[in-house]
Scaffold this motif. Structure first.
Motif, PDB file in Angstrom:
ATOM      1  N   MET A   1       0.832  -1.201   0.000  1.00  0.00           N
ATOM      2  CA  MET A   1       0.000   0.000   0.000  1.00  0.00           C
ATOM      3  C   MET A   1       0.866   1.249   0.000  1.00  0.00           C
ATOM      4  O   MET A   1       1.942   1.271   0.604  1.00  0.00           O
ATOM      5  N   ARG A   2       0.394   2.269  -0.662  1.00  0.00           N
ATOM      6  CA  ARG A   2       1.041   3.573  -0.589  1.00  0.00           C
ATOM      7  C   ARG A   2       1.007   4.049   0.859  1.00  0.00           C
ATOM      8  O   ARG A   2      -0.009   3.908   1.547  1.00  0.00           O
ATOM      9  N   GLU A   3       2.128   4.607   1.332  1.00  0.00           N
ATOM     10  CA  GLU A   3       2.237   4.959   2.748  1.00  0.00           C
ATOM     11  C   GLU A   3       1.134   5.905   3.211  1.00  0.00           C
ATOM     12  O   GLU A   3       0.639   5.796   4.328  1.00  0.00           O
ATOM     13  N   SER A   4       0.727   6.835   2.357  1.00  0.00           N
ATOM     14  CA  SER A   4      -0.290   7.812   2.768  1.00  0.00           C
ATOM     15  C   SER A   4      -1.636   7.160   3.056  1.00  0.00           C
ATOM     16  O   SER A   4      -2.448   7.700   3.818  1.00  0.00           O
ATOM     17  N   VAL A   5      -1.875   5.986   2.471  1.00  0.00           N
ATOM     18  CA  VAL A   5      -3.153   5.295   2.681  1.00  0.00           C
ATOM     19  C   VAL A   5      -3.343   4.945   4.152  1.00  0.00           C
ATOM     20  O   VAL A   5      -4.453   5.021   4.690  1.00  0.00           O
TER      21      VAL A   5
ATOM     22  N   LYS B   1      -2.584   6.476   6.778  1.00  0.00           N
ATOM     23  CA  LYS B   1      -3.089   7.586   7.593  1.00  0.00           C
ATOM     24  C   LYS B   1      -4.449   8.078   7.115  1.00  0.00           C
ATOM     25  O   LYS B   1      -5.352   8.313   7.913  1.00  0.00           O
ATOM     26  N   LYS B   2      -4.587   8.215   5.804  1.00  0.00           N
ATOM     27  CA  LYS B   2      -5.764   8.884   5.263  1.00  0.00           C
ATOM     28  C   LYS B   2      -6.985   7.977   5.144  1.00  0.00           C
ATOM     29  O   LYS B   2      -8.120   8.453   5.154  1.00  0.00           O
ATOM     30  N   LYS B   3      -6.762   6.662   5.014  1.00  0.00           N
ATOM     31  CA  LYS B   3      -7.892   5.773   4.748  1.00  0.00           C
ATOM     32  C   LYS B   3      -7.952   4.594   5.710  1.00  0.00           C
ATOM     33  O   LYS B   3      -8.470   3.532   5.375  1.00  0.00           O
ATOM     34  N   GLN B   4      -7.436   4.798   6.919  1.00  0.00           N
ATOM     35  CA  GLN B   4      -7.384   3.674   7.844  1.00  0.00           C
ATOM     36  C   GLN B   4      -8.762   3.207   8.295  1.00  0.00           C
ATOM     37  O   GLN B   4      -8.909   2.083   8.784  1.00  0.00           O
ATOM     38  N   ASP B   5      -9.778   4.032   8.125  1.00  0.00           N
ATOM     39  CA  ASP B   5     -11.129   3.622   8.519  1.00  0.00           C
ATOM     40  C   ASP B   5     -11.921   3.012   7.364  1.00  0.00           C
ATOM     41  O   ASP B   5     -13.008   2.470   7.579  1.00  0.00           O
ATOM     42  N   THR B   6     -11.397   3.112   6.145  1.00  0.00           N
ATOM     43  CA  THR B   6     -12.156   2.627   4.988  1.00  0.00           C
ATOM     44  C   THR B   6     -11.443   1.535   4.199  1.00  0.00           C
ATOM     45  O   THR B   6     -12.090   0.782   3.476  1.00  0.00           O
TER      46      THR B   6
END
Length: 377
Positions: A52-56, A58-63
């Motif tokens: 996974m892209r690292e930003s995922v 943080k930004k999409k940890q709930d989805t």
């Protein structure tokens, strides 16, 4: 292996199937966020690694369907998917995310709080290829040759065999246990003869430090650190130091003291990793050691400034001013420029992760001598 009490766990196959099918769909819809790579193994099994892209994280940890950082799957002949290797869920430093602010930790988590030293190496996963053979992977890769001495996983596999031999066990002994329990061992490869990081691991301290055991499930279910320690001793791995606290306040106090000294149980460490429960699920966060972070900044600036061509070492100067988080790093940069001139041999293999610790220790000795601005003595 009867001495290791691993609780029984039933995998929710429908959940696993749903999660992996979602991963394939996300890969198709947003390939920049998620990619996969297939590895054909020695017995012709095909395992798929997910990155996974690292930003995922943080930004999409709930989805996102899973937060696993290190995940290998395979498809069975009947179309069902199976998780073969399961790393931890991505975890963050204290104060880095909303969930790791101290007020959130105090309010939303439950103990016991298992605080384990964070060793300074590369993460390695050990799982069963069959009931007779193990497979060792890095975070996202499996070498074509399992004993490849230039690959992290290859060096890790060689260490697995050494550790097992030290307690008169074989690869088959470990494979049978991993296969039966459907688990992944998570270890840190620390070996300065292979690759240096920030902190030293030489002689008897080299090898694999076992720090986690995860069930091969879509959600994170990681076993207590007491079982991890017992398993390390049983199979000959290095055990990782840990302390158990009852409250988050105790963890905060412990973390503050460790950050001031950089020491955990008498040893320099990268920091500490905390395991607890959050909303009834396994939850992890880390407390980074500030001294370690400063040492890492030394390394990053050295790599950015060094030029090594045909055995000649020089400094690459840029017009913009170097931005340092730590004031002491500015003195390190001044010292570095001089040492490249009078000790270029120290830096010949720096970018190949050799000599990093020696250079840092030389600077610290220089700093302690009070000779700032003068020549190295």
């Amino acid at each position: 292996m009867a001495g290791i009490d691993i609780p029984h766990f039933t995998v929710d196959q429908a959940r696993v199937q749903h999660v992996i099918e979602q991963l394939y769909q996300i890969k198709q819809d947003t390939p920049k966020e998620l990619r996969s790579k297939d590895f054909v193994l020695e017995d012709e099994q095909v395992w798929t690694s997910w990155t996974m892209r690292e930003s995922v994280y943080k930004k999409k940890q709930d989805t996102f369907p899973t937060m696993s950082r290190g995940l290998f799957t395979k498809q069975l002949p009947d179309g069902q998917y199976q998780i073969m290797v399961r790393g931890y869920d991505k975890f963050f430093n204290v104060l880095e995310t909303k969930a790791t602010q101290w007020p959130s930790i105090m309010e939303d988590t439950q103990g016991p709080y298992e605080v384990m030293a964070k060793e300074n190496g590369c993460i390695i996963f050990i799982a069963a290829l069959s009931d007779e053979r193990v497979i060792v992977t890095s975070k996202h890769s499996i070498p074509a040759e399992k004993t490849d001495t230039k690959a992290h996983a290859g060096v890790g596999y060689n260490w697995v065999l050494k550790h097992l031999a030290s307690v008169q066990l074989t690869e088959k002994d470990l494979a049978a246990w991993l296969y039966d329990k459907n688990i992944t061992l998570v270890a840190e490869l620390c070996d300065d003869e292979f690759e240096q990081h920030i902190l030293p691991y030489v002689d008897k301290d080299r090898g694999l430090y076992l720090h986690g055991i995860n069930y091969n499930t879509s959600e994170l279910y990681t076993l207590p650190v007491s079982i991890v320690e017992q398993t390390a001793k049983e199979f000959g791995f290095h055990a990782t130091d840990f302390t158990v606290f009852d409250t988050a306040d105790q963890v905060k106090e412990f973390g503050h003291a460790m950050q001031q000294t950089g020491i955990y149980n008498g040893r320099e460490v990268e920091g500490a990793v905390v395991r607890c429960k959050r909303h009834g699920m396994d939850f992890m966060f880390k407390i980074k050691n500030e001294q370690y972070l400063m040492y890492r900044e030394y390394r990053e600036f050295t790599n950015a400034m060094l030029e090594v061509k045909e055995g000649f070492v020089s400094i690459h100067e840029v017009k913009k001013e170097w931005k340092c988080k730590y004031e002491k790093t500015r003195f390190y940069i001044e010292w570095l420029r001089k040492r490249v001139e009078d000790h270029p041999e120290w830096f010949l293999e720096f970018k190949a992760n050799k000599g990093i610790i020696h250079v840092r220790q030389e600077f610290e000795n220089y700093w302690d001598s009070g000779c700032l601005g003068g020549r190295l003595v």
